[in-house]
Design a protein around this motif. Structure first.
Motif, PDB file in Angstrom:
ATOM      1  N   GLU A   1     -17.686 -31.910 -36.301  1.00 48.38           N
ATOM      2  CA  GLU A   1     -18.022 -30.490 -36.237  1.00 48.38           C
ATOM      3  C   GLU A   1     -16.861 -29.675 -35.671  1.00 48.38           C
ATOM      4  O   GLU A   1     -16.539 -28.595 -36.166  1.00 48.38           O
ATOM      5  CB  GLU A   1     -19.275 -30.308 -35.376  1.00 48.38           C
TER       6      GLU A   1
ATOM      7  N   VAL B   1     -28.397 -27.351 -31.299  1.00 47.78           N
ATOM      8  CA  VAL B   1     -27.731 -28.216 -32.278  1.00 47.78           C
ATOM      9  C   VAL B   1     -27.185 -29.470 -31.588  1.00 47.78           C
ATOM     10  O   VAL B   1     -27.316 -30.584 -32.104  1.00 47.78           O
ATOM     11  CB  VAL B   1     -26.588 -27.454 -32.981  1.00 47.78           C
TER      12      VAL B   1
ATOM     13  N   GLN C   1     -30.032 -31.823 -30.764  1.00 52.55           N
ATOM     14  CA  GLN C   1     -30.537 -32.419 -31.994  1.00 52.55           C
ATOM     15  C   GLN C   1     -29.605 -33.536 -32.461  1.00 52.55           C
ATOM     16  O   GLN C   1     -30.067 -34.594 -32.918  1.00 52.55           O
ATOM     17  CB  GLN C   1     -30.672 -31.353 -33.089  1.00 52.55           C
TER      18      GLN C   1
END
Length: 512
Positions: free
Chosen positions: A75, A260, A263
């Motif tokens: 990411e 996020v 998660q």
């Protein structure tokens, strides 16, 4: 005709301009080289199958890694528009690898402790966790709610982590010697060597899911460990000089919400939800990793022993130089003294220091001086084994040479042989034959001792096993497999050496 030529020129120039622009854009896009253990689930662990979550390990061809750190790295690289490269490095080697330029950042569940901040910089946190204890299920400590409940217990933690420092907050605790990896901590508790170990919650959850005999103990707020803010967070580590990179990473982290991140961790824990595997099931699942490890181990042992043997001949020649006061001029005397001194110093140095220390100094030392593309953990490991082995074989050969009747050398010299020819044709062949069993033993030693090269990221059999253990938190079964493999390799080698020795002895008897 002129119009056609004009159109062609425009097309050619446009194509060239487009190619140059594309090349320029590719050159602008930088790399982001991440270092992690690949043996610390659920943050990072080695996998054998390719998925949407896995990523190749660049310094271990054929291997992939999954975990929370991997998803965070992907990411960050996406947001920063960089090409991601991931390298697997043992925990103790991460900071040396960073400071030597081997990697750009550490994304390995590392907490920004005050001690580490003296060596490297840290980004803002990318995960916040909770400190818990892991104990044996149905033990007297399973229902503990306060730190005082562990008074008098035997507690252990991973070496080089803040969790080891926290143990001393327990009254009357038996603070055991820290261990290298969480798999060793699991083994210590399951075998009653330790009563508990300290960990962060996600790691503890992965451990317990893979080992149902263990349980997590969460301490009541206000009655647990006293810790600083940095103790319950993990951050990206980078060099002190990389301030621009620090700002870039902090900017990228600010674009990833807490929801996020949580998660990503939840999904990582679920993907690592390994049930206990049987011996056959574990071999089947991680066969490719074991095979790769065996191949690297054999390469290191064969190349290291053969290369060490060749280089040992040079060392023996240098160390056995004798000054002829009558025949040698001053120049020859100086050369022989230097040759003898250098050979002796070399042998003392490499026999007197452990291979693991040589690996750390040699590999990261060269990285600090220069960044050559072929200087990989494997190539460095091969050279280290050759240099280390040559020192031992040189002493073996020297001892064999001393056992040969000195009259043979004198007879050869009286027949007009030079010293070099006398050694090559008379002394060395006999010394090598006598030393063959010892050289074979040195090969067996190399099969086992090259395991220490895992500290610089070499994926030998031991390191491959360590990554399997890091993924499953099963210490016993993977190492049983590894022990059997080592036993087979050393057994075959012993049979081969005995055959060569007996074959030569039988041939000599027949010739006689």
């Amino acid at each position: 005709m002129k119009k056609i030529l004009t159109i062609l020129m425009i097309v050619i120039m446009s194509t060239a301009l487009f190619a140059c622009t594309t090349q320029s854009n590719n050159e602008i896009k930088q790399d982001l080289v991440v270092g992690l253990e690949a043996a610390y689930a659920p943050f990072n662990w080695t996998v054998t199958s390719i998925s949407d979550y896995s990523y190749p390990i660049s310094n271990q061809p054929g291997s992939h890694v999954d975990g929370y750190d991997v998803q965070m790295s992907k990411e960050l690289a996406r947001i920063m528009d960089r090409n991601l490269t991931i390298k697997a490095i043992e925990w103790d080697g991460l900071i040396p690898a960073l400071n030597s330029g081997e990697i750009d950042v550490i994304i390995a569940g590392m907490s920004p402790t005050s001690e580490r901040k003296l060596q490297i910089n840290f980004s803002d946190e990318y995960y916040r966790s909770e400190i818990v204890m892991v104990v044996k299920r149905n033990s007297v400590y399973e229902n503990a709610t306060r730190l005082i409940d562990f008074s008098g217990s035997k507690v252990v933690a991973q070496r080089g982590t803040l969790y080891d420092d926290l143990i001393d907050q327990i009254d009357n605790v038996v603070h055991q010697t820290p261990l290298d990896a969480y798999s060793n901590l699991v083994a210590a508790v399951t075998t009653n060597v330790s009563d508990a170990f300290v960990a962060e919650l996600p790691v503890a959850e992965s451990v317990v899911k893979s080992n149902p005999s263990l349980a997590i103990v969460k301490l009541e707020q206000g009655y647990g460990f006293e810790s600083e803010e940095s103790d319950i967070t993990v951050s990206v580590g980078m060099r002190k000089s990389d301030t621009d990179l620090l700002n870039e990473i902090n900017s990228a982290l600010s674009q990833i919400s807490v929801e996020v991140r949580n998660q990503m961790m939840t999904e990582a824990v679920l993907r690592n939800n390994e049930s206990e595997l049987t011996l056959f099931g574990l071999i089947t699942k991680y066969l490719s990793l074991f095979v790769q490890g065996v191949g690297v181990t054999l390469l290191l042992a064969i190349t290291g022993t053969f290369g060490g043997f060749i280089f040992s001949l040079v060392l023996v020649f240098g160390k056995t130089q004798k000054i002829d006061k009558k025949r040698d001029n001053i120049f020859k005397k100086i050369i022989k003294r230097i040759s003898n001194g250098l050979s002796t110093a070399y042998i003392v140095l490499f026999r007197g220091t452990p291979m693991i220390v040589q690996a750390m100094i040699f590999y990261y030392g060269v990285k600090l001086i220069t960044d050559i593309s072929w200087w990989t953990p494997l190539s460095a490991g091969l050279i280290i084994v050759i240099l280390n082995t040559s020192a031992y074989i040189a002493e073996i050969l020297r001892g064999s040479m001393n056992a040969i009747d000195k009259g043979q050398m004198e007879a050869a010299r009286s027949l007009g042989f030079s010293r070099i020819k006398s050694l090559l044709y008379i002394v060395y062949p006999q010394a090598i034959k006598n030393a063959l069993p010892a050289i074979g033993n040195e090969f067996i030693v190399n099969l086992k001792d090259t395991a220490v090269l895992s500290v610089i990221g070499v994926l030998d059999l031991f390191n491959a096993t360590r990554q399997v253990v890091g993924a499953t938190y099963d210490t016993v079964t993977p190492f049983i497999i590894t022990a059997l493999i080592y036993l087979f390799l050393t057994g075959v080698t012993s049979i081969a050496v005995n055959y060569l020795e007996n074959h030569k002895a039988g041939k000599e008897l027949k010739d006689a």
